[in-house]
Design a protein around this motif. Structure first.
Motif, PDB file in Angstrom:
ATOM      1  N   CYS A  32      40.871  42.301  26.456  1.00  0.00           N
ATOM      2  CA  CYS A  32      41.700  41.158  26.850  1.00  0.00           C
ATOM      3  C   CYS A  32      42.838  40.867  25.880  1.00  0.00           C
ATOM      4  N   GLN A  33      42.887  41.578  24.753  1.00  0.00           N
ATOM      5  CA  GLN A  33      43.781  41.148  23.684  1.00  0.00           C
ATOM      6  C   GLN A  33      45.262  41.197  24.062  1.00  0.00           C
ATOM      7  N   ASN A  34      45.627  42.093  24.981  1.00  0.00           N
ATOM      8  CA  ASN A  34      47.033  42.165  25.406  1.00  0.00           C
ATOM      9  C   ASN A  34      47.247  41.643  26.825  1.00  0.00           C
ATOM     10  N   ALA A  35      46.177  41.105  27.397  1.00  0.00           N
ATOM     11  CA  ALA A  35      46.243  40.690  28.805  1.00  0.00           C
ATOM     12  C   ALA A  35      47.099  39.448  28.978  1.00  0.00           C
ATOM     13  N   LYS A  36      47.754  39.371  30.122  1.00  0.00           N
ATOM     14  CA  LYS A  36      48.612  38.241  30.447  1.00  0.00           C
ATOM     15  C   LYS A  36      48.406  37.851  31.897  1.00  0.00           C
ATOM     16  N   VAL A  37      48.143  36.562  32.116  1.00  0.00           N
ATOM     17  CA  VAL A  37      47.965  36.047  33.472  1.00  0.00           C
ATOM     18  C   VAL A  37      49.327  35.692  34.053  1.00  0.00           C
ATOM     19  N   GLU A  38      49.535  36.095  35.302  1.00  0.00           N
ATOM     20  CA  GLU A  38      50.782  35.772  35.992  1.00  0.00           C
ATOM     21  C   GLU A  38      50.445  35.184  37.357  1.00  0.00           C
ATOM     22  N   LEU A  39      51.045  34.061  37.683  1.00  0.00           N
ATOM     23  CA  LEU A  39      50.810  33.449  38.983  1.00  0.00           C
ATOM     24  C   LEU A  39      51.552  34.210  40.069  1.00  0.00           C
ATOM     25  N   VAL A  40      50.889  34.367  41.208  1.00  0.00           N
ATOM     26  CA  VAL A  40      51.513  35.000  42.366  1.00  0.00           C
ATOM     27  C   VAL A  40      51.906  33.945  43.391  1.00  0.00           C
ATOM     28  N   ALA A  41      50.972  33.090  43.729  1.00  0.00           N
ATOM     29  CA  ALA A  41      51.246  32.022  44.698  1.00  0.00           C
ATOM     30  C   ALA A  41      50.287  30.877  44.443  1.00  0.00           C
ATOM     31  N   VAL A  42      50.802  29.656  44.560  1.00  0.00           N
ATOM     32  CA  VAL A  42      49.978  28.469  44.337  1.00  0.00           C
ATOM     33  C   VAL A  42      50.260  27.468  45.443  1.00  0.00           C
ATOM     34  N   SER A  43      49.194  26.980  46.054  1.00  0.00           N
ATOM     35  CA  SER A  43      49.306  25.875  46.999  1.00  0.00           C
ATOM     36  C   SER A  43      48.144  24.938  46.728  1.00  0.00           C
ATOM     37  N   GLY A  44      48.073  23.869  47.456  1.00  0.00           N
ATOM     38  CA  GLY A  44      46.945  22.966  47.274  1.00  0.00           C
ATOM     39  C   GLY A  44      45.627  23.602  47.652  1.00  0.00           C
ATOM     40  N   ASP A  45      45.691  24.598  48.527  1.00  0.00           N
ATOM     41  CA  ASP A  45      44.479  25.223  49.048  1.00  0.00           C
ATOM     42  C   ASP A  45      44.083  26.505  48.337  1.00  0.00           C
ATOM     43  N   TRP A  46      45.077  27.265  47.846  1.00  0.00           N
ATOM     44  CA  TRP A  46      44.793  28.594  47.310  1.00  0.00           C
ATOM     45  C   TRP A  46      45.566  28.856  46.028  1.00  0.00           C
ATOM     46  N   LEU A  47      44.975  29.730  45.221  1.00  0.00           N
ATOM     47  CA  LEU A  47      45.634  30.236  44.022  1.00  0.00           C
ATOM     48  C   LEU A  47      45.484  31.749  44.016  1.00  0.00           C
ATOM     49  N   PHE A  48      46.614  32.448  43.872  1.00  0.00           N
ATOM     50  CA  PHE A  48      46.619  33.905  43.757  1.00  0.00           C
ATOM     51  C   PHE A  48      47.266  34.263  42.429  1.00  0.00           C
ATOM     52  N   GLY A  49      46.709  35.261  41.747  1.00  0.00           N
ATOM     53  CA  GLY A  49      47.285  35.639  40.469  1.00  0.00           C
ATOM     54  C   GLY A  49      47.001  37.076  40.094  1.00  0.00           C
ATOM     55  N   LEU A  50      47.687  37.513  39.039  1.00  0.00           N
ATOM     56  CA  LEU A  50      47.526  38.849  38.472  1.00  0.00           C
ATOM     57  C   LEU A  50      47.106  38.719  37.020  1.00  0.00           C
ATOM     58  N   VAL A  51      46.404  39.717  36.528  1.00  0.00           N
ATOM     59  CA  VAL A  51      46.177  39.849  35.096  1.00  0.00           C
ATOM     60  C   VAL A  51      46.685  41.232  34.704  1.00  0.00           C
ATOM     61  N   LYS A  52      47.771  41.255  33.962  1.00  0.00           N
ATOM     62  CA  LYS A  52      48.369  42.518  33.541  1.00  0.00           C
ATOM     63  C   LYS A  52      47.845  42.910  32.158  1.00  0.00           C
ATOM     64  N   ASN A  53      47.852  44.210  31.895  1.00  0.00           N
ATOM     65  CA  ASN A  53      47.411  44.769  30.602  1.00  0.00           C
ATOM     66  C   ASN A  53      45.950  44.421  30.291  1.00  0.00           C
ATOM     67  N   LEU A  54      45.136  44.403  31.318  1.00  0.00           N
ATOM     68  CA  LEU A  54      43.715  44.106  31.158  1.00  0.00           C
ATOM     69  C   LEU A  54      42.935  45.419  31.195  1.00  0.00           C
ATOM     70  N   SER A  55      42.400  45.813  30.053  1.00  0.00           N
ATOM     71  CA  SER A  55      41.706  47.097  29.940  1.00  0.00           C
ATOM     72  C   SER A  55      40.217  46.902  30.184  1.00  0.00           C
ATOM     73  N   SER A  56      39.839  46.837  31.425  1.00  0.00           N
ATOM     74  CA  SER A  56      38.433  46.673  31.777  1.00  0.00           C
ATOM     75  C   SER A  56      38.170  47.333  33.112  1.00  0.00           C
ATOM     76  N   LEU A  57      37.119  48.116  33.154  1.00  0.00           N
ATOM     77  CA  LEU A  57      36.725  48.749  34.406  1.00  0.00           C
ATOM     78  C   LEU A  57      35.939  47.787  35.293  1.00  0.00           C
ATOM     79  N   GLU A  58      35.403  46.728  34.672  1.00  0.00           N
ATOM     80  CA  GLU A  58      34.569  45.769  35.378  1.00  0.00           C
ATOM     81  C   GLU A  58      35.347  44.486  35.670  1.00  0.00           C
ATOM     82  N   PRO A  59      34.884  43.704  36.635  1.00  0.00           N
ATOM     83  CA  PRO A  59      35.497  42.383  36.858  1.00  0.00           C
ATOM     84  C   PRO A  59      35.406  41.535  35.597  1.00  0.00           C
ATOM     85  N   VAL A  60      36.419  40.748  35.360  1.00  0.00           N
ATOM     86  CA  VAL A  60      36.462  39.871  34.186  1.00  0.00           C
ATOM     87  C   VAL A  60      36.493  38.419  34.672  1.00  0.00           C
TER      88      VAL A  60
END
Length: 469
Positions: A283-311
């Motif tokens: 996670c040390q270089n990971a960065k969260v980026e928002l894709v879309a936000v509404s009152g009902d839903w949140l979509f996002g990306l995590v870039k530079n995340l070195s993990s084969l498993e869900p985080v």
């Protein structure tokens, strides 16, 4: 059960104790406690991030515990523990993060076994405080609490903390428990005698076989810092002002008994840090980026995340609410995440996101939300199968960007699962050329009622709803 290994846990509630967590957890593990539970009262100093990481590597159980209006969080947390976790353990100690149970032989198992060998049915054991002062120390340093503070009161205090038998206990107060059955012992493993005017205090406390070292003040710097912080529960009755601090700083009795655990505690702390470090590497270089936000839903990306498993990602709202979700890996260093906020209302407008294993929390307000064209472009690029959400954002986007921009983004999707979405954009494209509003309305009128309700809804589709009056 004498002679058998017992399942033993320790439970505490805390707020903003980042500098003390590792030592406290390691100390209780060194005594032989199997489970460590910490109720996190919406910390904002890194405590939550560290506890979430320790939870992820299965060294503690962290329970998010925001304050509720009119409800004391400490007693409420203990009640929650009794209802949800206590049944998995034979005995549980309730204490704070500035309290360290010191057992003469250093082992909680042998203490319990001795108690059970002397009493047929142990309900609980009360351990009185031995209060430690600052020893004249003015500033905080990185040493262990059990090493730094060795000056204590000359006598054992009457106030206690309790190790209770889960099968025999139906209610936990701050200091004592209410029993269904069994004998309540003192720390000499005799039936406890209580002060009838203040029944959280022993009548005549003794050093016994174990006691709680209560490092209440620590250094003057730490004391003042703590006094400035909101409490996890009501203000304590003792030691409330600086005059009291000065009083306890004058303790002169030397007691280094807890220091006997220092080497073992440091070794366990190193193991804890090694496990957390392994989690943090990805996670040390990971960065969260928002894709879309509404009152009902949140979509996002995590870039530079070195993990084969869900985080795991913690979402925290402005009111103290929290949810934990998990990422989905889409490429070597890219994960995506979604969160349905519709009914949970974890956040209204402002929220924070932190990767479990990361050391930083990112904070977002409405000004950080991506604009309509950015949301559309990112959804189409990274989540093209989220057809319903792409369409719903496109309906909103018509009011903010040109039709051509919307068509360009949505044309890349094709909507293989939702042909009506594809037909909708085709009809709008024809209208852009013909300007025949009646023809468009007639064609859209052929759609099913639910679809028509969505595309003409003032909130979901302000452009079309105003377009047709």
């Amino acid at each position: 059960m004498s002679g058998l290994k017992h399942r033993v846990a320790v439970c505490a509630i805390c707020r903003n104790e980042r500098n003390y967590i590792e030592e406290w957890v390691a100390y209780y593990k060194s005594l032989g406690f199997d489970g460590v539970f910490v109720y996190d009262n919406v910390s904002d100093d890194g405590t939550s991030e560290l506890l979430a990481s320790l939870h992820a590597v299965k060294e503690v159980t962290r329970v998010h515990w925001p304050r509720k209006e009119g409800i004391p969080p400490q007693r409420d947390a203990y009640g929650h523990f009794l209802q949800n976790y206590a049944q998995d353990y034979d005995y549980v100690l309730i204490c704070d993060l500035d309290e360290f149970l010191v057992i003469d032989d250093g082992c909680v198992q042998s203490l319990i076994q001795e108690a059970e060998s002397e009493h047929l049915n142990v309900g609980a054991i009360a351990f009185p405080w031995l209060i430690f002062g600052s020893g004249g120390q003015l500033t905080e340093n990185s040493g262990l609490v059990i090493d730094r503070f060795t000056k204590c009161d000359k006598g054992i205090a009457r106030t206690v903390k309790t190790l209770f038998s889960s099968k025999n206990t139906y209610n936990m107060r701050t200091h004592i428990c209410d029993l269904l059955d069994g004998v309540y012992l003192d720390n000499a493993l005799r039936p406890a005698e209580w002060d009838q005017r203040m029944p959280i205090k022993l009548k005549s406390p003794v050093a016994g076989k174990a006691r709680v070292h209560h490092y209440y003040t620590k250094s003057k710097e730490e004391w003042l810092k703590r006094r400035a912080q909101p409490k996890a529960d009501r203000a304590k009755l003792e030691l409330k002002n600086i005059e009291e601090y000065e009083k306890y700083s004058s303790f002169s009795v030397e007691n280094a008994q807890a220091q006997a655990k220092s080497a073992q505690v440091m070794a366990i702390m190193q193991d804890l840090r090694s496990k957390v470090c392994g989690l943090q590497k990805g996670c040390q270089n990971a960065k969260v980026e928002l894709v879309a936000v509404s009152g009902d839903w949140l979509f996002g990306l995590v870039k530079n995340l070195s993990s084969l498993e869900p985080v795991a990602i913690r979402i925290s709202g402005e009111g103290g609410e929290e949810a934990v979700i998990y990422t989905k890996k889409v490429s070597d260093d890219l994960h995506i995440f979604t969160y349905k906020n519709k009914w949970r209302r974890t956040f209204l407008k402002d929220f924070s996101l932190s990767l479990v294993g990361g050391v930083e929390t990112q904070y977002f307000t409405e000004v950080d939300y991506p604009d309509a064209i950015s949301s559309l472009a990112l959804l189409v690029k990274y989540m093209p199968s989220a057809e319903e959400h792409i369409f719903s954002i496109a309906l909103l986007a018509f009011n903010k960007i040109t039709s051509a921009q919307v068509f360009e983004c949505c044309g890349k999707v094709g909507f293989p699962r939702n042909k009506k979405f594809k037909r909708f954009f085709a009809l709008l494209a024809v209208y852009e050329v013909s300007a025949d509003k009646d023809a468009l309305k007639k064609e859209l009128g052929k759609e099913d009622d639910d679809f028509k309700k969505m595309i003409f809804d003032k909130r979901k589709s302000p452009y079309l709803s105003s377009f047709f009056g």
